[in-house]
Design an enzyme around this catalytic site. Structure first.
Site, PDB file in Angstrom:
ATOM      1  N   SER A  86      55.184  35.074  42.674  1.00 55.50           N
ATOM      2  CA  SER A  86      54.066  34.685  41.808  1.00 55.50           C
ATOM      3  C   SER A  86      54.573  34.296  40.420  1.00 55.50           C
ATOM      4  CB  SER A  86      53.112  35.869  41.681  1.00 55.50           C
ATOM      5  OG  SER A  86      52.295  35.719  40.553  1.00 55.50           O
ATOM      6  N   GLU A  88      53.327  35.014  37.781  1.00 61.83           N
ATOM      7  CA  GLU A  88      53.097  36.127  36.849  1.00 61.83           C
ATOM      8  C   GLU A  88      53.975  37.348  37.168  1.00 61.83           C
ATOM      9  OE1 GLU A  88      51.836  35.712  34.177  1.00 61.83           O
ATOM     10  OE2 GLU A  88      50.127  34.355  34.291  1.00 61.83           O
ATOM     11  N   HIS A 107      46.027  41.615  39.636  1.00 65.69           N
ATOM     12  CA  HIS A 107      45.682  40.677  38.567  1.00 65.69           C
ATOM     13  C   HIS A 107      44.694  39.657  39.120  1.00 65.69           C
ATOM     14  CE1 HIS A 107      45.773  37.695  35.497  1.00 65.69           C
ATOM     15  NE2 HIS A 107      46.433  36.831  36.238  1.00 65.69           N
ATOM     16  N   HIS A 109      41.208  36.722  38.078  1.00 64.99           N
ATOM     17  CA  HIS A 109      40.429  35.971  37.089  1.00 64.99           C
ATOM     18  C   HIS A 109      38.944  36.184  37.404  1.00 64.99           C
ATOM     19  CE1 HIS A 109      44.001  32.900  36.597  1.00 64.99           C
ATOM     20  NE2 HIS A 109      44.331  34.135  36.285  1.00 64.99           N
ATOM     21  N   TYR A 128      29.472  55.031  30.472  1.00 68.99           N
ATOM     22  CA  TYR A 128      30.487  56.092  30.578  1.00 68.99           C
ATOM     23  C   TYR A 128      31.660  55.704  31.465  1.00 68.99           C
ATOM     24  CZ  TYR A 128      29.170  57.588  35.305  1.00 68.99           C
ATOM     25  OH  TYR A 128      28.976  57.641  36.651  1.00 68.99           O
ATOM     26  N   HIS A 170      42.189  34.331  29.861  1.00 69.65           N
ATOM     27  CA  HIS A 170      42.957  34.340  31.106  1.00 69.65           C
ATOM     28  C   HIS A 170      42.275  35.172  32.213  1.00 69.65           C
ATOM     29  CE1 HIS A 170      47.214  34.562  33.036  1.00 69.65           C
ATOM     30  NE2 HIS A 170      46.275  34.700  33.940  1.00 69.65           N
ATOM     31  N   TYR A 223      38.307  64.220  37.805  1.00 72.58           N
ATOM     32  CA  TYR A 223      37.223  63.776  38.686  1.00 72.58           C
ATOM     33  C   TYR A 223      37.770  63.470  40.086  1.00 72.58           C
ATOM     34  CZ  TYR A 223      33.435  60.875  40.514  1.00 72.58           C
ATOM     35  OH  TYR A 223      32.436  60.352  41.293  1.00 72.58           O
TER      36      TYR A 223
HETATM   37 ZN   LIG Z   1      46.348  34.752  36.018  1.00 73.54          ZN
END
Ligand SMILES: [Zn+2]
Length: 227
Positions: A86, A88, A107, A109, A128, A170, A223
């Protein structure tokens, strides 16, 4: 959370592909804009992570298409795989380097979270559940060009005290103790962003106090723990 990092296997590769496909099924990703990774140790004992390749639709992904990137890689010369990682990959690499607790990264969008990111807005303490990301707000990292070391550093700084952040102009980065956890966080961020956008359309949104959010952050630390 287990401290044992997973060894590369066909099972973990399949789980990563399932997570990538779920991003589309859950409508938090379109086409091939998102990416997913998981921290592993390679079969020969190198620490690093597996990540989705660039340019291949998730439906067509096979386990052998995933790319292994060793820790502290600064380019793709040490990547192992049939495909190119990728674009990224450095974003994922920098986060794993800075946070040992992060075992998986999603990740996307996703629409509402990205809309807020395009306004350079953090998701404030209006609900919350914002505390599930570990802080008083879900921050928005300053804009940097996609695929750059600068973006990787910007995101890693925003995530120092948080499990998720927005990336200005982004999208979203969500982290977790495993793939399911990171996916859940990405879905939660999108849900919160959608709620906030709707609430804001109704007028100014009152925020919870710092004290109340501190209480919520503490409560989320335990939790769901069964014992
Ligand atoms: Zn991206």
């Amino acid at each position: 959370m287990s401290d044992v990092v997973l060894i590369d296997s066909i099972e973990i590769r399949r789980a990563l592909i399932v997570t990538a496909r779920q991003m589309n099924a859950l409508r938090i990703n379109v086409n091939k804009s998102g990416n997913v990774s998981v921290r592993i140790t390679s079969e020969c004992g190198r620490e690093g992570f597996l990540i989705t390749p660039t340019g291949i639709p998730y439906e067509a992904l096979e386990p052998a298409d995933l790319v292994f990137i060793p820790m502290f890689a600064r380019d793709l010369s040490s990547a192992v795989g049939l495909r190119k990682a990728s674009s990224e990959w450095a974003l994922h690499a920098r986060i794993y380097e800075k946070k040992a607790s992060v075992r998986a990264i999603v990740h996307t969008h996703s629409v509402y979270a990205t809309a807020m990111a395009c306004q350079e807005m953090a998701i404030p303490a209006f609900h919350y559940m914002v505390a599930t990301a570990g802080g008083q707000e879900i921050p928005c990292a300053p804009y940097c060009t996609f695929g750059t070391d600068e973006l990787a550093d910007s995101a890693a700084i925003a995530l120092a005290e948080h499990k998720a952040c927005l990336l200005a102009h982004h999208g979203v980065v969500a982290t977790g103790k495993d793939l399911d956890d990171a996916l859940r966080m990405a879905v939660e961020v999108e849900n919160l962003a959608q709620c906030y956008c709707i609430a804001r359309s109704l007028g100014e949104v009152p925020l919870l106090s710092n004290e109340e959010m501190a209480l919520n952050i503490e409560k989320f630390k335990t939790y769901g723990v069964q014992k």
